[in-house]
Design a protein around this motif. Structure first.
Motif, mmCIF file in Angstrom:
data_model
loop_
_atom_site.group_PDB
_atom_site.id
_atom_site.type_symbol
_atom_site.label_atom_id
_atom_site.label_comp_id
_atom_site.label_asym_id
_atom_site.label_seq_id
_atom_site.Cartn_x
_atom_site.Cartn_y
_atom_site.Cartn_z
ATOM 1 N N THR A 1 6.261 -59.900 -13.266
ATOM 2 C CA THR A 1 7.205 -60.658 -13.833
ATOM 3 C C THR A 1 6.280 -61.644 -14.156
ATOM 4 O O THR A 1 5.316 -61.871 -13.565
ATOM 5 C CB THR A 1 8.110 -60.721 -12.634
ATOM 6 O OG1 THR A 1 8.886 -59.696 -12.999
ATOM 7 C CG2 THR A 1 8.576 -61.991 -12.244
ATOM 8 N N ASN B 1 13.437 -69.129 -16.719
ATOM 9 C CA ASN B 1 14.190 -68.237 -17.601
ATOM 10 C C ASN B 1 15.660 -68.303 -17.245
ATOM 11 O O ASN B 1 16.055 -67.982 -16.152
ATOM 12 C CB ASN B 1 13.692 -66.794 -17.417
ATOM 13 C CG ASN B 1 14.569 -65.837 -18.149
ATOM 14 O OD1 ASN B 1 15.142 -66.177 -19.177
ATOM 15 N ND2 ASN B 1 14.667 -64.634 -17.614
ATOM 16 N N ALA C 1 17.342 -64.844 -16.075
ATOM 17 C CA ALA C 1 16.909 -64.047 -14.927
ATOM 18 C C ALA C 1 17.959 -64.064 -13.834
ATOM 19 O O ALA C 1 18.600 -65.064 -13.569
ATOM 20 C CB ALA C 1 15.589 -64.598 -14.381
ATOM 21 N N ALA D 1 13.895 -58.602 -7.076
ATOM 22 C CA ALA D 1 13.605 -57.460 -7.936
ATOM 23 C C ALA D 1 13.612 -56.177 -7.128
ATOM 24 O O ALA D 1 12.987 -56.084 -6.088
ATOM 25 C CB ALA D 1 12.248 -57.653 -8.591
ATOM 26 N N ALA E 1 6.322 -57.553 -10.062
ATOM 27 C CA ALA E 1 7.450 -58.339 -10.556
ATOM 28 C C ALA E 1 7.652 -59.580 -9.691
ATOM 29 O O ALA E 1 7.426 -59.562 -8.483
ATOM 30 C CB ALA E 1 8.709 -57.493 -10.549
ATOM 31 N N THR F 1 12.614 -64.320 -10.367
ATOM 32 C CA THR F 1 13.088 -64.225 -11.753
ATOM 33 C C THR F 1 13.298 -62.794 -12.232
ATOM 34 O O THR F 1 14.029 -62.548 -13.181
ATOM 35 C CB THR F 1 12.091 -64.885 -12.717
ATOM 36 O OG1 THR F 1 10.864 -64.122 -12.741
ATOM 37 C CG2 THR F 1 11.789 -66.320 -12.309
ATOM 38 N N GLY F 2 12.621 -61.837 -11.610
ATOM 39 C CA GLY F 2 12.710 -60.449 -12.033
ATOM 40 C C GLY F 2 11.772 -60.073 -13.161
ATOM 41 O O GLY F 2 11.693 -58.899 -13.533
ATOM 42 N N TRP F 3 11.001 -61.011 -13.709
ATOM 43 C CA TRP F 3 10.079 -60.687 -14.800
ATOM 44 C C TRP F 3 8.830 -59.991 -14.264
ATOM 45 O O TRP F 3 8.234 -60.421 -13.276
ATOM 46 C CB TRP F 3 9.652 -61.945 -15.546
ATOM 47 C CG TRP F 3 10.705 -62.541 -16.418
ATOM 48 C CD1 TRP F 3 11.338 -63.739 -16.246
ATOM 49 C CD2 TRP F 3 11.255 -61.980 -17.629
ATOM 50 N NE1 TRP F 3 12.243 -63.951 -17.256
ATOM 51 C CE2 TRP F 3 12.214 -62.894 -18.117
ATOM 52 C CE3 TRP F 3 11.024 -60.791 -18.327
ATOM 53 C CZ2 TRP F 3 12.948 -62.652 -19.286
ATOM 54 C CZ3 TRP F 3 11.758 -60.553 -19.485
ATOM 55 C CH2 TRP F 3 12.698 -61.474 -19.953
ATOM 56 N N ASN G 1 12.290 -57.405 -17.581
ATOM 57 C CA ASN G 1 13.007 -57.899 -16.411
ATOM 58 C C ASN G 1 13.564 -56.742 -15.596
ATOM 59 O O ASN G 1 14.376 -55.964 -16.093
ATOM 60 C CB ASN G 1 14.135 -58.848 -16.826
ATOM 61 C CG ASN G 1 14.601 -59.699 -15.673
ATOM 62 O OD1 ASN G 1 15.216 -59.203 -14.744
ATOM 63 N ND2 ASN G 1 14.295 -60.984 -15.721
ATOM 64 N N ASN H 1 15.457 -56.872 -13.027
ATOM 65 C CA ASN H 1 16.819 -57.095 -12.556
ATOM 66 C C ASN H 1 17.846 -56.808 -13.642
ATOM 67 O O ASN H 1 18.864 -56.168 -13.398
ATOM 68 C CB ASN H 1 17.000 -58.545 -12.079
ATOM 69 C CG ASN H 1 16.210 -58.847 -10.823
ATOM 70 O OD1 ASN H 1 15.879 -57.951 -10.059
ATOM 71 N ND2 ASN H 1 15.896 -60.110 -10.619
ATOM 72 N N ASN H 2 17.570 -57.303 -14.843
ATOM 73 C CA ASN H 2 18.549 -57.238 -15.918
ATOM 74 C C ASN H 2 18.232 -56.222 -16.994
ATOM 75 O O ASN H 2 19.073 -55.946 -17.847
ATOM 76 C CB ASN H 2 18.678 -58.609 -16.590
ATOM 77 C CG ASN H 2 19.271 -59.644 -15.654
ATOM 78 O OD1 ASN H 2 20.080 -59.320 -14.798
ATOM 79 N ND2 ASN H 2 18.848 -60.880 -15.803
ATOM 80 N N LYS I 1 10.374 -60.190 -22.800
ATOM 81 C CA LYS I 1 10.272 -61.638 -22.662
ATOM 82 C C LYS I 1 9.959 -62.328 -23.989
ATOM 83 O O LYS I 1 10.490 -63.417 -24.269
ATOM 84 C CB LYS I 1 9.208 -61.997 -21.624
ATOM 85 C CG LYS I 1 9.196 -63.487 -21.270
ATOM 86 C CD LYS I 1 8.296 -63.760 -20.088
ATOM 87 C CE LYS I 1 8.410 -65.221 -19.660
ATOM 88 N NZ LYS I 1 7.569 -65.520 -18.485
#
Length: 303
Positions: A16, A24, A27, A32, A70, A74-76, A98, A100-101, A106
């Motif tokens: 991430t 972000n 996020a 994650a 990751a 933030t999950g990035w 990401n 998570n989402n 990005k």
């Protein structure tokens, strides 16, 4: 959400980002769980002399892909996608997906004004603009280690770049260490599909898929109700209550198992019964059939 290999292979391979400046706004707050394993890379991220460079022709021609771990908050997950032609790095893509989402990469989030590095973080340039400057510097120097950084991962070597670049260095080193990889069949980006609202449950199913290096690297199975609540977050917040109804685990936990199956099996659906349920994924009792169908629909836009 899920784990997988970071070396690109055929259709679905995992590949991430520390936010640097600013946060972000898209996020998720959950840790994650969809992150591919980070590619092994040399530990050193500070350079020898900045002009050391790499001798022309030192790299084997091809496409290289590498990631770092990751970010749990933030999950990035940062990745570097490099193109080598004539032994030299001719293209560099510093980006992130990401876990998570899923959804957009990005750079796209930044380009659409949703990352807010300037407005919210006070930076002089947006994240995608700073990434482009770092990419150009790598192409000039031909060696990730030629980007000198301080203890916090910042650099004074690249004008206009205030974000942490150590993650880009590590991902680029990981990519080069892994060797040339096969680019997948899809167009990079985020893709979305959703079903019809179910009158009985009050939810409609949604799927978000992320492609990087031509391969699926993240997926999110969720849903929306009339109030606009995200089903997965609704479950994480304890509002869905499957365990209270006698289930062995909560809805979001079962959805994550189905996501892992999707990634591990390169999008192939498990054997389903007439209700869209499966015995092929241990611990999953929810209806999953529609999610695999919607994922396939989402990826139609990536061909």
């Amino acid at each position: 959400m899920k784990k997988a290999s970071v070396i690109l292979s055929s259709a679905l391979v995992l590949g991430t980002l520390l936010a640097g400046c600013g946060n972000n706004n898209e996020a998720a707050n959950t840790a994650a769980t969809n992150a591919p394993a980070a590619t092994a890379a040399p530990e050193a991220t500070t350079a020898p002399a900045a002009d050391a460079g790499t001798e022309a022709g030192a790299y084997q021609d091809g496409t290289y892909f590498g990631t770092i771990e990751a970010d749990a908050e933030t999950g990035w997950q940062t990745y570097a996608l490099l193109t080598v032609e004539g032994g030299k790095i001719t293209k560099a893509d510093w980006n992130a997906f990401n876990v998570n989402n899923a959804g957009d990469l990005k750079k796209k989030v930044s380009e659409d004004g949703k990352y807010g590095l300037v407005e919210k973080g006070g930076a002089q340039a947006e994240w995608h603009e700073q990434a482009a400057a770092a990419e150009a510097y790598l192409i000039e120097k031909q060696d990730p280690a030629a980007i000198t950084v301080d203890a916090e991962g910042h650099t004074d070597a690249i004008s206009g770049v205030s974000v942490h670049v150590n993650d880009f260095i590590a991902a680029a080193q990981a990519a080069l260490a892994a060797g040339p990889a096969e680019v997948g069949p899809y167009k990079d980006g985020g893709y979305h599909a959703e079903g019809e609202m179910d009158a009985e449950s009050g939810w409609k199913s949604t799927v978000d898929v992320t492609v990087a290096g031509g391969n699926v690297v993240a997926v999110k199975f969720s849903g929306l109700n009339a109030a606009g609540d995200d089903k997965k977050q609704f479950s994480i917040d304890g509002k869905y209550g499957m365990k209270a109804g006698g289930a062995s685990s909560e809805w979001h936990e079962q959805a994550e198992l189905a996501e892992a199956y999707f990634l591990d099996n390169k999008g192939a659906a498990p054997t389903l019964d007439a209700e869209g349920k499966t015995d092929a994924i241990s611990g999953v009792s929810i209806h999953v059939g529609e999610y695999f169908t919607l994922a396939e629909k989402a990826l139609e836009g990536a061909k």
